[in-house]
Write an enzyme that holds these catalytic residues in place. Sequence first.
Site, PDB file in Angstrom:
ATOM      1  N   LYS A   1      -3.034  -3.055   4.178  1.00 42.70           N
ATOM      2  CA  LYS A   1      -1.810  -2.269   3.959  1.00 42.70           C
ATOM      3  C   LYS A   1      -1.802  -1.087   4.902  1.00 42.70           C
ATOM      4  O   LYS A   1      -2.818  -0.401   5.046  1.00 42.70           O
ATOM      5  CB  LYS A   1      -1.794  -1.747   2.506  1.00 42.70           C
ATOM      6  CG  LYS A   1      -0.558  -0.953   2.151  1.00 42.70           C
ATOM      7  CD  LYS A   1       0.519  -1.837   1.568  1.00 42.70           C
ATOM      8  CE  LYS A   1       1.858  -1.172   1.454  1.00 42.70           C
ATOM      9  NZ  LYS A   1       2.646  -1.097   2.702  1.00 42.70           N
TER      10      LYS A   1
ATOM     11  N   LYS B   1      -7.939   5.362   1.980  1.00 42.79           N
ATOM     12  CA  LYS B   1      -6.816   5.910   1.203  1.00 42.79           C
ATOM     13  C   LYS B   1      -6.461   5.034   0.010  1.00 42.79           C
ATOM     14  O   LYS B   1      -6.281   5.529  -1.101  1.00 42.79           O
ATOM     15  CB  LYS B   1      -5.567   5.961   2.097  1.00 42.79           C
ATOM     16  CG  LYS B   1      -5.463   7.164   2.924  1.00 42.79           C
ATOM     17  CD  LYS B   1      -4.013   7.233   3.402  1.00 42.79           C
ATOM     18  CE  LYS B   1      -3.940   7.548   4.838  1.00 42.79           C
ATOM     19  NZ  LYS B   1      -2.553   7.688   5.298  1.00 42.79           N
TER      20      LYS B   1
ATOM     21  N   LYS C   1      -3.068  -1.180  10.047  1.00 41.89           N
ATOM     22  CA  LYS C   1      -2.121  -0.272  10.701  1.00 41.89           C
ATOM     23  C   LYS C   1      -1.577  -0.942  11.949  1.00 41.89           C
ATOM     24  O   LYS C   1      -2.282  -1.728  12.583  1.00 41.89           O
ATOM     25  CB  LYS C   1      -2.821   1.031  11.108  1.00 41.89           C
ATOM     26  CG  LYS C   1      -1.880   2.164  11.410  1.00 41.89           C
ATOM     27  CD  LYS C   1      -1.449   2.883  10.141  1.00 41.89           C
ATOM     28  CE  LYS C   1      -0.474   4.005  10.412  1.00 41.89           C
ATOM     29  NZ  LYS C   1      -0.294   4.861   9.233  1.00 41.89           N
TER      30      LYS C   1
ATOM     31  N   THR D   1       5.609  10.432   0.429  1.00 43.66           N
ATOM     32  CA  THR D   1       4.394  11.054   0.978  1.00 43.66           C
ATOM     33  C   THR D   1       4.452  12.569   0.748  1.00 43.66           C
ATOM     34  O   THR D   1       3.466  13.181   0.324  1.00 43.66           O
ATOM     35  CB  THR D   1       4.235  10.722   2.473  1.00 43.66           C
ATOM     36  OG1 THR D   1       4.338   9.311   2.624  1.00 43.66           O
ATOM     37  CG2 THR D   1       2.898  11.186   3.005  1.00 43.66           C
TER      38      THR D   1
ATOM     39  N   ASN E   1       9.425  13.000   8.587  1.00 42.45           N
ATOM     40  CA  ASN E   1       9.519  12.506   7.215  1.00 42.45           C
ATOM     41  C   ASN E   1       8.561  13.264   6.300  1.00 42.45           C
ATOM     42  O   ASN E   1       8.960  13.817   5.277  1.00 42.45           O
ATOM     43  CB  ASN E   1       9.229  10.998   7.196  1.00 42.45           C
ATOM     44  CG  ASN E   1       9.096  10.458   5.788  1.00 42.45           C
ATOM     45  OD1 ASN E   1       8.087  10.673   5.129  1.00 42.45           O
ATOM     46  ND2 ASN E   1      10.133   9.799   5.299  1.00 42.45           N
TER      47      ASN E   1
HETATM   48  P1  NAD Z   1       7.846  11.506  11.915  1.00 42.72           P
HETATM   49  O1  NAD Z   1       8.011  10.749  13.180  1.00 42.72           O
HETATM   50  O2  NAD Z   1       8.895  11.399  10.869  1.00 42.72           O
HETATM   51  O3  NAD Z   1       7.657  13.083  12.237  1.00 42.72           O
HETATM   52  C1  NAD Z   1       6.697  13.618  13.087  1.00 42.72           C
HETATM   53  C2  NAD Z   1       7.024  15.078  13.272  1.00 42.72           C
HETATM   54  O4  NAD Z   1       5.985  15.715  13.996  1.00 42.72           O
HETATM   55  C3  NAD Z   1       8.308  15.381  14.033  1.00 42.72           C
HETATM   56  O5  NAD Z   1       9.004  16.415  13.377  1.00 42.72           O
HETATM   57  C4  NAD Z   1       7.813  15.923  15.385  1.00 42.72           C
HETATM   58  O6  NAD Z   1       8.717  16.827  15.960  1.00 42.72           O
HETATM   59  C5  NAD Z   1       6.569  16.595  14.934  1.00 42.72           C
HETATM   60  N1  NAD Z   1       5.616  16.855  15.995  1.00 42.72           N
HETATM   61  C6  NAD Z   1       5.120  16.031  16.939  1.00 42.72           C
HETATM   62  N2  NAD Z   1       4.260  16.692  17.723  1.00 42.72           N
HETATM   63  C7  NAD Z   1       4.218  17.957  17.243  1.00 42.72           C
HETATM   64  C8  NAD Z   1       3.524  19.119  17.616  1.00 42.72           C
HETATM   65  N3  NAD Z   1       2.683  19.135  18.635  1.00 42.72           N
HETATM   66  N4  NAD Z   1       3.721  20.251  16.888  1.00 42.72           N
HETATM   67  C9  NAD Z   1       4.558  20.269  15.848  1.00 42.72           C
HETATM   68  N5  NAD Z   1       5.234  19.191  15.450  1.00 42.72           N
HETATM   69  C10 NAD Z   1       5.068  18.062  16.151  1.00 42.72           C
HETATM   70  O7  NAD Z   1       6.430  11.078  11.336  1.00 42.72           O
HETATM   71  P2  NAD Z   1       5.913  11.162   9.833  1.00 42.72           P
HETATM   72  O8  NAD Z   1       6.173   9.858   9.181  1.00 42.72           O
HETATM   73  O9  NAD Z   1       6.393  12.415   9.224  1.00 42.72           O
HETATM   74  O10 NAD Z   1       4.338  11.230  10.059  1.00 42.72           O
HETATM   75  C11 NAD Z   1       3.644  12.461  10.310  1.00 42.72           C
HETATM   76  C12 NAD Z   1       2.165  12.256  10.031  1.00 42.72           C
HETATM   77  O11 NAD Z   1       1.984  11.839   8.670  1.00 42.72           O
HETATM   78  C13 NAD Z   1       1.479  11.188  10.870  1.00 42.72           C
HETATM   79  O12 NAD Z   1       0.147  11.565  11.076  1.00 42.72           O
HETATM   80  C14 NAD Z   1       1.527   9.973   9.971  1.00 42.72           C
HETATM   81  O13 NAD Z   1       0.556   9.006  10.298  1.00 42.72           O
HETATM   82  C15 NAD Z   1       1.269  10.620   8.633  1.00 42.72           C
HETATM   83  N6  NAD Z   1       1.695   9.834   7.467  1.00 42.72           N
HETATM   84  C16 NAD Z   1       2.951   9.341   7.363  1.00 42.72           C
HETATM   85  C17 NAD Z   1       3.298   8.649   6.209  1.00 42.72           C
HETATM   86  C18 NAD Z   1       4.685   8.147   5.966  1.00 42.72           C
HETATM   87  O14 NAD Z   1       4.935   7.619   4.873  1.00 42.72           O
HETATM   88  N7  NAD Z   1       5.621   8.305   6.879  1.00 42.72           N
HETATM   89  C19 NAD Z   1       2.350   8.435   5.195  1.00 42.72           C
HETATM   90  C20 NAD Z   1       1.086   8.968   5.345  1.00 42.72           C
HETATM   91  C21 NAD Z   1       0.763   9.677   6.488  1.00 42.72           C
END
Ligand code: NAD
Length: 418
Positions: free
Chosen positions: A68, A92, A104, A188, A219
Amino acid sequence: MKNNPLENARQQLLDIAKILELDKKTIDRLLKIENLVSGEISVKLDNGKTKKFKAWRSQHNNAVGPYKGGIRFHEETTEEEVKALSMWMTWKTAIVGIPYGGGKGGVAVNPKTLSKSELQRLSRGYIRLIAKAIGSDKDIPAPDVNTNAEIMGWMLDEYEKIIGRKDPGALTGKPLELGGSRGRTEATGLGGSYVLDSFVKKLKKQKKAVSVAIQGFGNVGSYFAKFVHENGYKVVAVSDSKNTLYNEKGLDIRKAFDYKAKNDTFKGFVGGKLLPSEAVLGLNVDILVPAALENAVSEENVSKINAKNILEMANGPVTPKAEEILANKKILIVPDVLANTGGVAVSYFEWVQNLANYYWEKEEISAKLKKLMDSAFAAVWAEYERMSKTTKKATLRQAAYSLAVQKVVKAMQARGEL
Ligand code: NAD
């Protein structure tokens, strides 16, 4: 030198393996990626030309259940990053107590350079590449960086065309119309807000006296900000890749959320001043929340950290070397493998609903999520206290890994594999 997330993921595993005194055979087995699908996706562009994109699906361990994990579209995504992320998924799912292993996926692409129809062709091409390796009882992808419900909808459609039948549980994070779950998009962030509540209770602090700075407003970061603001915390800063929006008295996150959604920037927002993007990391706050990408806090910039504690909402945002330095300063880190599991937890609820073909109300989802997150936090904290009695420098990450690794090892033993 660029930090290699796979090296970091391996290092974290070796660290706990030493504490648990695992034998070499078990360690080698846990370090192994069980399966990797890789290839190039050819996408026909709107101008008639064809462009190729490298893509991967990494399956780390499925002792507990089907693999997953999300699918990431990012230009800097590499095979090693995807492998590391799949390993973190194994821990996780074990920590939050859901019957999955870890996987992944990723495509090396900047999706902002593609039109919507090109993005759809890329998403379908990705599924054609990995179709044989996925399915509701095999490997269940979901959204991650730069992917969302709409993309999951295209992917499910392509997958069901290939297999010639319906299998909505093969992907989660889908649109509601295709069997998505209520509450998945914000899960999340919501799950992280429950973890923050539990953590702040342990710190014996009042919510309104706790200042929070959040790096990343996608997100995860934006919903996390919204929930913790609603819950009464003082969110003093949020950032994206261009700017940090800061107000020491606290930001009105609801307004910032709507403003950013409408304008795709914090520029021009009244109610906070703009600082450089990386400034968020150096703020003097109670809780710093990296919610963007891995390696945000590394050896190079760790000396700039002024936060009292860190809650990791991104995957792998603090490198092991930086963590060691922070631990010496008594900065507690609530690790990613605990704090950001809300998304995969509600993905699990979505999958259960798909298999049962019976759909739940949002209140039921939030209540079930809270229960899972609260008990995962309590278990990790209890393990942390237990380990602290014998190890002077025990960390919350080690405690979380201890529980996860033991669970996966037991599952492999029960299969007669070890
Ligand atoms: P996303 O694409 O929706 O958002 C990423 C954000 O990070 C954007 O706002 C972007 O502008 C910002 N960003 C990128 N580089 C940056 C920097 N140097 N400084 C500040 N901001 C920066 O992605 P997401 O889904 O929100 O995922 C973010 C993190 O959370 C990732 O590590 C992802 O693996 C993790 N994550 C996501 C989920 C999920 O359900 N989407 C679940 C668990 C973990």
